[in-house]
Motif scaffolding. Structure first.
Motif, PDB file in Angstrom:
ATOM      1  N   ILE A  77      28.084  10.671 -14.366  1.00 23.24           N
ATOM      2  CA  ILE A  77      27.016   9.924 -15.028  1.00 23.24           C
ATOM      3  C   ILE A  77      27.610   9.138 -15.960  1.00 23.24           C
ATOM      4  O   ILE A  77      27.903   9.693 -17.008  1.00 23.24           O
ATOM      5  N   ASN A  78      27.542   7.736 -15.853  1.00 22.07           N
ATOM      6  CA  ASN A  78      27.789   6.949 -16.931  1.00 22.07           C
ATOM      7  C   ASN A  78      26.660   6.447 -17.855  1.00 22.07           C
ATOM      8  O   ASN A  78      25.521   6.634 -17.588  1.00 22.07           O
ATOM      9  N   ASN A  79      26.922   5.860 -18.876  1.00 22.44           N
ATOM     10  CA  ASN A  79      26.176   5.531 -20.000  1.00 22.44           C
ATOM     11  C   ASN A  79      24.880   6.187 -20.354  1.00 22.44           C
ATOM     12  O   ASN A  79      23.726   5.869 -20.410  1.00 22.44           O
ATOM     13  N   LEU A  80      25.388   7.421 -20.507  1.00 17.51           N
ATOM     14  CA  LEU A  80      24.289   8.884 -20.806  1.00 17.51           C
ATOM     15  C   LEU A  80      23.626   8.255 -22.246  1.00 17.51           C
ATOM     16  O   LEU A  80      24.327   8.128 -23.169  1.00 17.51           O
ATOM     17  N   GLN A  81      22.174   8.383 -22.382  1.00 15.63           N
ATOM     18  CA  GLN A  81      21.546   8.036 -23.602  1.00 15.63           C
ATOM     19  C   GLN A  81      20.199   8.653 -23.765  1.00 15.63           C
ATOM     20  O   GLN A  81      19.742   9.522 -22.665  1.00 15.63           O
ATOM     21  N   THR A  82      19.717   8.871 -24.772  1.00 13.13           N
ATOM     22  CA  THR A  82      18.397   9.440 -25.052  1.00 13.13           C
ATOM     23  C   THR A  82      17.198   8.564 -24.379  1.00 13.13           C
ATOM     24  O   THR A  82      17.627   7.275 -24.252  1.00 13.13           O
ATOM     25  N   VAL A  87      23.372  13.955 -27.070  1.00 16.02           N
ATOM     26  CA  VAL A  87      24.028  13.118 -25.957  1.00 16.02           C
ATOM     27  C   VAL A  87      25.416  13.821 -25.665  1.00 16.02           C
ATOM     28  O   VAL A  87      25.998  13.896 -24.524  1.00 16.02           O
ATOM     29  N   GLU A  88      26.221  13.855 -26.696  1.00 13.39           N
ATOM     30  CA  GLU A  88      27.385  14.470 -26.739  1.00 13.39           C
ATOM     31  C   GLU A  88      27.438  15.941 -26.070  1.00 13.39           C
ATOM     32  O   GLU A  88      28.287  16.269 -25.381  1.00 13.39           O
ATOM     33  N   SER A  95      19.072   9.465 -19.861  1.00 13.91           N
ATOM     34  CA  SER A  95      19.059   8.497 -18.643  1.00 13.91           C
ATOM     35  C   SER A  95      20.526   8.318 -18.668  1.00 13.91           C
ATOM     36  O   SER A  95      21.408   8.467 -19.519  1.00 13.91           O
ATOM     37  N   GLY A  96      21.204   7.938 -17.291  1.00 10.48           N
ATOM     38  CA  GLY A  96      22.450   7.256 -17.120  1.00 10.48           C
ATOM     39  C   GLY A  96      22.407   6.541 -15.747  1.00 10.48           C
ATOM     40  O   GLY A  96      21.274   6.511 -15.085  1.00 10.48           O
ATOM     41  N   THR A  97      23.631   6.438 -15.324  1.00 14.54           N
ATOM     42  CA  THR A  97      23.635   5.693 -14.194  1.00 14.54           C
ATOM     43  C   THR A  97      24.739   6.599 -13.291  1.00 14.54           C
ATOM     44  O   THR A  97      25.758   7.136 -13.664  1.00 14.54           O
ATOM     45  N   LEU A  98      24.375   6.689 -11.919  1.00 12.55           N
ATOM     46  CA  LEU A  98      25.223   7.433 -10.884  1.00 12.55           C
ATOM     47  C   LEU A  98      25.166   6.655  -9.914  1.00 12.55           C
ATOM     48  O   LEU A  98      24.243   6.382  -9.203  1.00 12.55           O
ATOM     49  N   ASP A  99      26.349   6.141  -9.540  1.00 11.29           N
ATOM     50  CA  ASP A  99      26.447   5.284  -8.381  1.00 11.29           C
ATOM     51  C   ASP A  99      25.707   3.809  -8.231  1.00 11.29           C
ATOM     52  O   ASP A  99      24.969   3.570  -7.477  1.00 11.29           O
TER      53      ASP A  99
END
Length: 233
Positions: free
Chosen positions: A38-43, A22-23, A51-55
């Protein structure tokens, strides 16, 4: 669209070897596309896809940070919508912890379904949402007057100090008629501002469902009904 998304994702999974952390993906995004936050990036369950959140929207990015996917990830084994799970997780607020006594309460029909709304009386989208909410039946609506505009503070306090808060609020938000009650009572307006900031509400309107799921914007009544149906609320 769903078939295309699955096909693209499967091809990505089979063509990728030696999956990045992820890093590493975060670093590649920051270096190559610094304006894409992109926030909360995770496998995810699919190797090589993150996956993550964008807006406030769930998105997926591959490990070289060159492709962005928007859509639903379905686990074929049980047809489970993994994206829906993420949407709930990333946009959830503890509804039971909300100080409902600080909200204007409106009950229609049996009132069994519940919504919490954060609304500013001078927000045009809030006015649109108010009209949409009027089309809903069998609902209890808790409206937190969220006066993020300076000119909204005084009329918001006047609403709260009115003998009939619900009527005063509807008259203000729907008809633009300011309350006549003096703003000389104790109000939750400042507390609501602090609450909204704590919940990460940077704009209005916000809709919070009884399971804690949060959405932003003037959702049409039919879209709210769909969300209720999808979550069994």
């Amino acid at each position: 669209m769903l078939k295309q998304f699955i096909a693209l994702s499967l091809s990505l999974a089979f063509c990728t070897a030696g999956f990045a952390s992820v890093e590493t993906v975060k670093a590649k995004l920051a270096q190559q596309y610094p304006n894409v936050k992109i926030n909360n990036l995770q496998t995810t369950e699919m190797q090589g896809l993150y996956s993550g959140t964008l807006d406030s929207q769930i998105v997926y990015v591959n490990e070289d940070a060159q492709h962005l996917f928007i859509g639903s990830m379905i686990r074929l084994k049980d047809q489970h919508n993994l994206t829906k799970d993420l949407a709930v997780k990333e946009n959830t607020i503890d509804f039971k912890a909300l100080p409902l006594n600080d909200a204007v309460k409106t009950v229609r029909g049996n009132g069994k379904r519940q919504l919490a709304i954060f609304s500013d009386p001078n927000c045009p989208y809030c006015k649109t949402l108010e009209g949409n909410l009027a089309k809903l039946n069998d609902v209890t609506i808790y409206t937190f007057i969220y006066s993020i505009k300076a000119q909204s503070i005084l009329p918001s306090k006047q609403v709260w100090c009115s003998a009939n808060k619900e009527y005063a609020w509807k008259n203000l938000i729907q008809n633009g008629i300011k309350p006549t009650a003096p703003a000389n009572c104790a109000t939750p307006i400042e507390r609501n501002l602090e609450l909204g900031k704590k919940l990460g509400l940077h704009g209005t309107p916000a809709i919070i469902f009884s399971n804690g799921y949060k959405v932003m914007g003037a959702y049409p009544a039919e879209e709210i009904e769909k969300i209720w149906k999808n979550f069994g609320l």
